[in-house]
Design a protein around this motif. Structure first.
Motif, mmCIF file in Angstrom:
data_model
loop_
_atom_site.group_PDB
_atom_site.id
_atom_site.type_symbol
_atom_site.label_atom_id
_atom_site.label_comp_id
_atom_site.label_asym_id
_atom_site.label_seq_id
_atom_site.Cartn_x
_atom_site.Cartn_y
_atom_site.Cartn_z
ATOM 1 N N MET A 17 -1.455 -1.338 -18.580
ATOM 2 C CA MET A 17 -1.110 -0.150 -17.789
ATOM 3 C C MET A 17 -2.172 0.207 -16.758
ATOM 4 O O MET A 17 -3.367 0.081 -16.998
ATOM 5 C CB MET A 17 -0.865 1.046 -18.702
ATOM 6 C CG MET A 17 0.381 0.904 -19.555
ATOM 7 S SD MET A 17 0.860 2.471 -20.285
ATOM 8 C CE MET A 17 2.040 1.925 -21.527
ATOM 9 N N GLN A 18 -1.692 0.673 -15.617
ATOM 10 C CA GLN A 18 -2.561 1.314 -14.627
ATOM 11 C C GLN A 18 -1.701 2.271 -13.805
ATOM 12 O O GLN A 18 -0.467 2.198 -13.847
ATOM 13 C CB GLN A 18 -3.282 0.284 -13.758
ATOM 14 C CG GLN A 18 -2.377 -0.657 -13.033
ATOM 15 C CD GLN A 18 -3.137 -1.789 -12.327
ATOM 16 O OE1 GLN A 18 -4.331 -1.981 -12.542
ATOM 17 N NE2 GLN A 18 -2.447 -2.515 -11.494
ATOM 18 N N ALA A 19 -2.379 3.144 -13.057
ATOM 19 C CA ALA A 19 -1.629 4.104 -12.231
ATOM 20 C C ALA A 19 -1.276 3.450 -10.909
ATOM 21 O O ALA A 19 -2.082 2.726 -10.330
ATOM 22 C CB ALA A 19 -2.475 5.351 -11.999
ATOM 23 N N THR A 20 -0.048 3.659 -10.449
ATOM 24 C CA THR A 20 0.321 3.074 -9.155
ATOM 25 C C THR A 20 -0.196 3.951 -8.013
ATOM 26 O O THR A 20 -0.505 3.454 -6.949
ATOM 27 C CB THR A 20 1.845 2.871 -9.047
ATOM 28 O OG1 THR A 20 2.502 3.950 -9.682
ATOM 29 C CG2 THR A 20 2.286 1.583 -9.701
ATOM 30 N N HIS A 21 -0.289 5.262 -8.252
ATOM 31 C CA HIS A 21 -0.855 6.166 -7.239
ATOM 32 C C HIS A 21 -1.880 7.063 -7.916
ATOM 33 O O HIS A 21 -1.698 7.437 -9.075
ATOM 34 C CB HIS A 21 0.240 7.044 -6.613
ATOM 35 C CG HIS A 21 1.276 6.247 -5.889
ATOM 36 N ND1 HIS A 21 2.506 5.965 -6.443
ATOM 37 C CD2 HIS A 21 1.249 5.642 -4.682
ATOM 38 C CE1 HIS A 21 3.200 5.227 -5.590
ATOM 39 N NE2 HIS A 21 2.462 5.018 -4.520
ATOM 40 N N ALA A 22 -2.921 7.405 -7.156
ATOM 41 C CA ALA A 22 -3.964 8.264 -7.715
ATOM 42 C C ALA A 22 -3.349 9.553 -8.243
ATOM 43 O O ALA A 22 -2.457 10.124 -7.616
ATOM 44 C CB ALA A 22 -5.001 8.565 -6.638
#
Ligand code: DAS
Length: 329
Positions: A17-22
Motif C-alpha cells: 500500500m501507498q497513497a496515490t495523492h498526498a
C-alpha cells in the motif's frame, strides 16, 4: 551458479500500500515485482518467480480466491520451487494461514508474510519481512512444517498464530506456545520439532456459509434466533471464558444444534475451552449435552475455517474428532 527456485505471490495488504495523492489514505497499488525489487538480496539467494495475483486489502479476500492462490502455489512446487511465499494483508492472515495449512499437502514450505507499515512509510517492515520469509522458505529445515507465518523476525505455526495487536510492529503472537522459530542475524532457527498436522481434502463445495457470533454481557438472542432461517450451514460462537453462554442463549443453541453443527470457542484470545469443569446452564458441559461441540484450542476464527472446510468436503461427521485439546493440531 544453479540457484534454487523460490515462488512469490503478492495479494496486496499494507505491504503493497501507498497513497496515490498526498493526504489520502494508503491503498494497495504496489506489485509483487516492485516489492521484490526492494529486496535485492533475495535474487542472490534464489531464482525468484514473482506474480501479483491480487491487490486488495485482506478484509476483502475470500475462500474461492484463496483456493485459486493455493492451487497456484502447488503448481509452483510442481514446477520446481523449493519454497513458496504469499504476501497479503495482516488483518486476515491468521485465517488464510489456517485455511492453507489444512490443505497444504506438500513437503515444501508455504510461508505467509505481510507488513504493518506501508511501502512508503519510514521504517517500512515489508522488505525485511519479505527477506526473512525468503530465508525461511529456502531453508532445508523448514520442510515438512506446513504453513508458517513470518513477521517481525519470528516464525509462527499457522494453527497457533493470531494477530493480537492492531497497529504495532509486533502484531502477531502464538498464545501459549510462542513462536516456533526466529531469525537471528539472517539465519533461521527453530525452537521445536515439527508438530503433527491435520490435512483435509480440497472442498468440492464453496457455497456453505458459517455464521460467527460473539457473546457479550446481557446480549439479546435476536441474531441467534434467525440463524436457521437465514440458511446458515454451521455456527461458531465465541463464548465467554472456557466456552460458555448465558442461560437465555441455551434453548436457541439446542434447537440450532439439532439442524446444523454448532461450535463453541473461547472469546478470550488464548487457551482452550473446557470439557468437564462447569455444570451450570450455559456451561460447556450443559452445551455439550445439548448438541454443541467445544472447539478446544481453536480460536473462533480458526474453528470457523475448519467447519467451512469439513462441510465443503461433506465430512462434517468428523468434526468432533478434529476438536481435541492438542494445541498443535
Ligand atoms: N491492516 C492491513 C495490513 O496489515 C490491511 C490488510 O490487512 O490488508 O495489511
Amino acid at each position: 551458479m544453479n540457484l534454487p527456485k523460490l515462488a512469490i505471490a503478492a495479494l496486496g495488504g499494507t505491504m503493497s500500500m501507498q497513497a496515490t495523492h498526498a493526504g489520502e489514505g494508503v491503498i494497495p497499488t504496489v506489485s509483487g515485482e516492485t516489492l521484490l525489487s526492494a529486496v535485492p538480496e533475495l535474487s542472490k539467494m534464489a531464482r525468484v518467480a514473482v506474480e501479483t495475483l491480487g491487490l486488495m486489502p485482506s478484509a476483502s479476500l475470500n475462500f474461492e480466491f484463496l483456493l485459486s492462490v493455493l492451487s497456484w502455489a502447488k503448481c509452483q512446487v510442481e514446477q520446481g520451487a523449493i519454497g513458496v511465499i504469499i504476501t497479503q494483508g495482516t488483518d486476515t492472515l491468521e485465517e488464510t494461514a489456517t485455511l492453507f495449512d489444512y490443505l497444504w499437502d506438500q513437503d515444501e514450505p508455504l510461508i505467509l508474510t505481510g507488513a504493518m507499515r506501508s511501502a512508503a512509510q519510514a521504517g517500512a517492515d515489508g522488505p525485511a519481512n519479505l527477506l526473512d520469509a525468503g530465508r525461511v522458505a529456502l531453508a532445508e529445515k523448514s520442510r515438512n512444517r506446513g504453513v508458517q507465518v513470518v513477521m517481525n523476525g519470528q516464525i509462527h505455526q499457522a494453527k497457533a498464530v493470531r494477530k493480537t495487536d492492531s497497529l504495532a510492529l509486533q502484531a502477531f503472537s502464538s498464545p501459549i506456545v510462542g513462536p516456533v522459530g526466529m531469525l537471528l542475524e539472517g539465519t533461521v532457527h527453530y525452537l521445536r520439532e515439527p508438530s503433527q498436522r491435520t490435512l483435509l481434502p480440497l472442498p468440492h463445495m464453496t457455497t456453505q456459509n458459517i455464521a460467527m457470533l460473539e457473546v457479550s454481557l446481557s446480549a439479546d438472542t435476536l441474531m441467534l434466533e434467525n440463524i436457521l432461517e437465514l440458511g446458515y450451514d454451521g455456527l461458531v460462537i465465541a463464548g465467554f471464558g472456557a466456552g460458555h453462554v448465558s442461560e437465555s442463549w441455551v434453548a436457541v443453541i439446542e434447537k440450532i444444534a439439532k439442524v446444523i453443527p454448532v461450535l463453541i470457542a473461547t472469546r478470550t484470545g488464548s487457551g482452550a475451552t473446557a470439557r468437564g469443569s462447569y455444570g451450570f446452564i450455559g456451561s460447556e458441559m450443559d452445551l455439550t449435552r445439548k448438541g454443541a461441540l467445544m472447539a478446544g484450542f481453536l480460536c473462533p476464527r480458526k474453528a470457523r475455517i475448519l467447519l467451512w472446510l469439513l462441510i465443503g468436503c461433506e465430512r462434517q461427521g468428523e468434526l468432533a474428532s478434529h476438536l481435541n485439546n492438542d494445541i498443535h493440531r
